[in-house]
Design a protein around this motif. Structure first.
Motif, PDB file in Angstrom:
ATOM      1  N   GLY A  54       1.116  -0.999  -0.041  1.00 26.20           N
ATOM      2  CA  GLY A  54      -0.147  -0.223  -0.337  1.00 26.20           C
ATOM      3  C   GLY A  54       1.000   1.159   0.038  1.00 26.20           C
ATOM      4  N   GLU A  55       0.211   2.041   0.621  1.00 25.54           N
ATOM      5  CA  GLU A  55       1.076   3.438   0.690  1.00 25.54           C
ATOM      6  C   GLU A  55       2.682   3.401   2.060  1.00 25.54           C
ATOM      7  OE1 GLU A  55       1.323   6.037  -1.007  1.00 25.54           O
ATOM      8  OE2 GLU A  55      -0.974   5.441  -1.918  1.00 25.54           O
ATOM      9  N   ASN A  56       2.752   2.220   1.615  1.00 31.29           N
ATOM     10  CA  ASN A  56       4.065   2.248   2.713  1.00 31.29           C
ATOM     11  C   ASN A  56       5.338   3.475   2.652  1.00 31.29           C
ATOM     12  OD1 ASN A  56       5.479   1.294   0.042  1.00 31.29           O
ATOM     13  ND2 ASN A  56       5.384  -1.028   0.665  1.00 31.29           N
ATOM     14  N   VAL A  57       5.474   4.240   1.347  1.00 30.78           N
ATOM     15  CA  VAL A  57       6.387   4.687   1.067  1.00 30.78           C
ATOM     16  C   VAL A  57       6.133   6.167   2.260  1.00 30.78           C
ATOM     17  CG1 VAL A  57       7.526   6.107  -0.425  1.00 30.78           C
ATOM     18  CG2 VAL A  57       7.721   4.370  -0.794  1.00 30.78           C
ATOM     19  N   HIS A  58       5.333   6.269   2.439  1.00 33.93           N
ATOM     20  CA  HIS A  58       4.690   8.175   3.122  1.00 33.93           C
ATOM     21  C   HIS A  58       4.229   7.171   4.375  1.00 33.93           C
ATOM     22  CE1 HIS A  58       3.381   9.022  -1.009  1.00 33.93           C
ATOM     23  NE2 HIS A  58       3.848   9.765  -0.408  1.00 33.93           N
ATOM     24  N   ARG A  59       3.900   5.955   4.939  1.00 36.21           N
ATOM     25  CA  ARG A  59       3.857   5.603   6.279  1.00 36.21           C
ATOM     26  C   ARG A  59       5.186   5.860   6.480  1.00 36.21           C
ATOM     27  NH1 ARG A  59       0.229   1.676   4.742  1.00 36.21           N
ATOM     28  NH2 ARG A  59       2.351  -0.343   4.518  1.00 36.21           N
ATOM     29  N   GLY A  60       6.298   4.854   6.040  1.00 39.16           N
ATOM     30  CA  GLY A  60       8.046   4.150   6.373  1.00 39.16           C
ATOM     31  C   GLY A  60       8.246   5.852   6.467  1.00 39.16           C
ATOM     32  N   ALA A  61       7.769   7.010   6.111  1.00 43.02           N
ATOM     33  CA  ALA A  61       8.400   7.757   6.629  1.00 43.02           C
ATOM     34  C   ALA A  61       8.197   8.519   8.025  1.00 43.02           C
ATOM     35  CB  ALA A  61       8.404   9.357   5.816  1.00 43.02           C
ATOM     36  N   VAL A  62       6.548   8.296   8.291  1.00 42.05           N
ATOM     37  CA  VAL A  62       6.150   9.311  10.078  1.00 42.05           C
ATOM     38  C   VAL A  62       6.531   7.604  10.960  1.00 42.05           C
ATOM     39  CG1 VAL A  62       4.009   9.414  10.559  1.00 42.05           C
ATOM     40  CG2 VAL A  62       4.381  10.032   7.713  1.00 42.05           C
ATOM     41  N   LEU A  63       6.544   6.536  10.361  1.00 41.69           N
ATOM     42  CA  LEU A  63       6.471   5.545  11.295  1.00 41.69           C
ATOM     43  C   LEU A  63       8.775   5.830  12.076  1.00 41.69           C
ATOM     44  CD1 LEU A  63       6.456   3.205  12.410  1.00 41.69           C
ATOM     45  CD2 LEU A  63       6.980   1.736  10.554  1.00 41.69           C
ATOM     46  N   GLY A  64       8.921   6.159  10.554  1.00 41.59           N
ATOM     47  CA  GLY A  64      10.679   6.532  10.725  1.00 41.59           C
ATOM     48  C   GLY A  64      10.744   7.621  12.264  1.00 41.59           C
ATOM     49  N   ALA A  65      10.116   8.604  11.420  1.00 42.37           N
ATOM     50  CA  ALA A  65      10.312   9.900  12.113  1.00 42.37           C
ATOM     51  C   ALA A  65       9.788   9.603  13.516  1.00 42.37           C
ATOM     52  CB  ALA A  65       9.447  10.902  11.710  1.00 42.37           C
ATOM     53  N   LEU A  66       8.737   8.815  13.920  1.00 43.19           N
ATOM     54  CA  LEU A  66       8.044   8.477  14.273  1.00 43.19           C
ATOM     55  C   LEU A  66       8.875   8.010  15.915  1.00 43.19           C
ATOM     56  CD1 LEU A  66       4.540   8.080  14.151  1.00 43.19           C
ATOM     57  CD2 LEU A  66       5.552   9.811  15.691  1.00 43.19           C
ATOM     58  N   LEU A  67       8.981   6.751  15.350  1.00 39.36           N
ATOM     59  CA  LEU A  67      10.542   5.986  15.868  1.00 39.36           C
ATOM     60  C   LEU A  67      12.209   6.696  16.286  1.00 39.36           C
ATOM     61  CD1 LEU A  67      10.211   3.093  13.831  1.00 39.36           C
ATOM     62  CD2 LEU A  67       9.447   2.676  16.148  1.00 39.36           C
ATOM     63  N   GLY A  68      12.053   8.075  15.255  1.00 35.77           N
ATOM     64  CA  GLY A  68      13.407   7.880  16.078  1.00 35.77           C
ATOM     65  C   GLY A  68      12.943   8.860  16.887  1.00 35.77           C
ATOM     66  N   ALA A  69      11.795   9.310  16.903  1.00 38.99           N
ATOM     67  CA  ALA A  69      12.075  10.961  17.993  1.00 38.99           C
ATOM     68  C   ALA A  69      11.340  10.094  19.178  1.00 38.99           C
ATOM     69  CB  ALA A  69      10.587  11.398  17.377  1.00 38.99           C
ATOM     70  N   ASN A  70      11.071   9.239  19.112  1.00 40.58           N
ATOM     71  CA  ASN A  70      10.647   7.643  19.786  1.00 40.58           C
ATOM     72  C   ASN A  70      11.822   7.345  20.589  1.00 40.58           C
ATOM     73  OD1 ASN A  70      10.062   5.327  22.005  1.00 40.58           O
ATOM     74  ND2 ASN A  70       8.372   6.150  21.964  1.00 40.58           N
ATOM     75  N   LYS A  71      12.509   6.324  20.231  1.00 41.68           N
ATOM     76  CA  LYS A  71      13.843   5.952  20.706  1.00 41.68           C
ATOM     77  C   LYS A  71      15.538   6.757  20.845  1.00 41.68           C
ATOM     78  CE  LYS A  71      11.813   1.376  19.573  1.00 41.68           C
ATOM     79  NZ  LYS A  71      11.377   0.642  20.974  1.00 41.68           N
ATOM     80  N   GLY A  72      15.697   8.009  19.774  1.00 41.51           N
ATOM     81  CA  GLY A  72      16.868   8.728  19.741  1.00 41.51           C
ATOM     82  C   GLY A  72      16.724   7.501  18.549  1.00 41.51           C
ATOM     83  N   ARG A  73      18.147   8.531  18.640  1.00 41.18           N
ATOM     84  CA  ARG A  73      19.196   8.206  17.013  1.00 41.18           C
ATOM     85  C   ARG A  73      19.365   7.404  17.401  1.00 41.18           C
ATOM     86  NH1 ARG A  73      22.552  12.555  13.420  1.00 41.18           N
ATOM     87  NH2 ARG A  73      23.825  11.396  11.694  1.00 41.18           N
ATOM     88  N   SER A  74      20.707   7.625  18.747  1.00 46.61           N
ATOM     89  CA  SER A  74      21.195   6.239  18.663  1.00 46.61           C
ATOM     90  C   SER A  74      20.690   4.582  18.738  1.00 46.61           C
ATOM     91  CB  SER A  74      22.032   5.783  19.816  1.00 46.61           C
ATOM     92  OG  SER A  74      20.698   5.659  20.825  1.00 46.61           O
ATOM     93  N   GLN A  75      19.249   5.214  18.522  1.00 47.76           N
ATOM     94  CA  GLN A  75      18.597   3.023  18.056  1.00 47.76           C
ATOM     95  C   GLN A  75      18.047   3.419  16.915  1.00 47.76           C
ATOM     96  OE1 GLN A  75      18.615   0.590  20.716  1.00 47.76           O
ATOM     97  NE2 GLN A  75      19.321   2.141  22.349  1.00 47.76           N
TER      98      GLN A  75
END
Length: 65
Positions: A22-43
Motif C-alpha cells: 500500500g502506501e508504505n513509503v509515506h507511512r514509512g517516512a512517518v513511522l521512521g520519524a516517530l520511531l526516531g523521536a521515540n527511541k532516539g537516533r542512537s537506536q
C-alpha cells in the motif's frame, strides 16, 4: 502494526511496514520519524542513518551525530 510485528527493533518495524504494501513509503517516512523521536537516533540502524547522510541532498547532517 509495526509495533506488534516489529517488536522493539526499529529496522524490523520499518521492514514490517514495507512488507505490508500500500502506501508504505509515506507511512514509512512517518513511522521512521516517530520511531526516531521515540527511541532516539542512537537506536536507529546505523546502516540506515549512514545511507541517509551519504545521500546527496540528504536531510541529516553528519555532525549531528
Amino acid at each position: 502494526m509495526a509495533k506488534k510485528y516489529g517488536g522493539d527493533d526499529v529496522f524490523d518495524a520499518l521492514l514490517v511496514n514495507a512488507n505490508v504494501g500500500g502506501e508504505n513509503v509515506h507511512r514509512g517516512a512517518v513511522l521512521g520519524a516517530l520511531l526516531g523521536a521515540n527511541k532516539g537516533r542512537s537506536q536507529l540502524p546505523p546502516r540506515l542513518v549512514d545511507a541517509a547522510i551519504a545521500k546527496k541532498g540528504g536531510f541529516l547532517r553528519a555532525e549531528a551525530a
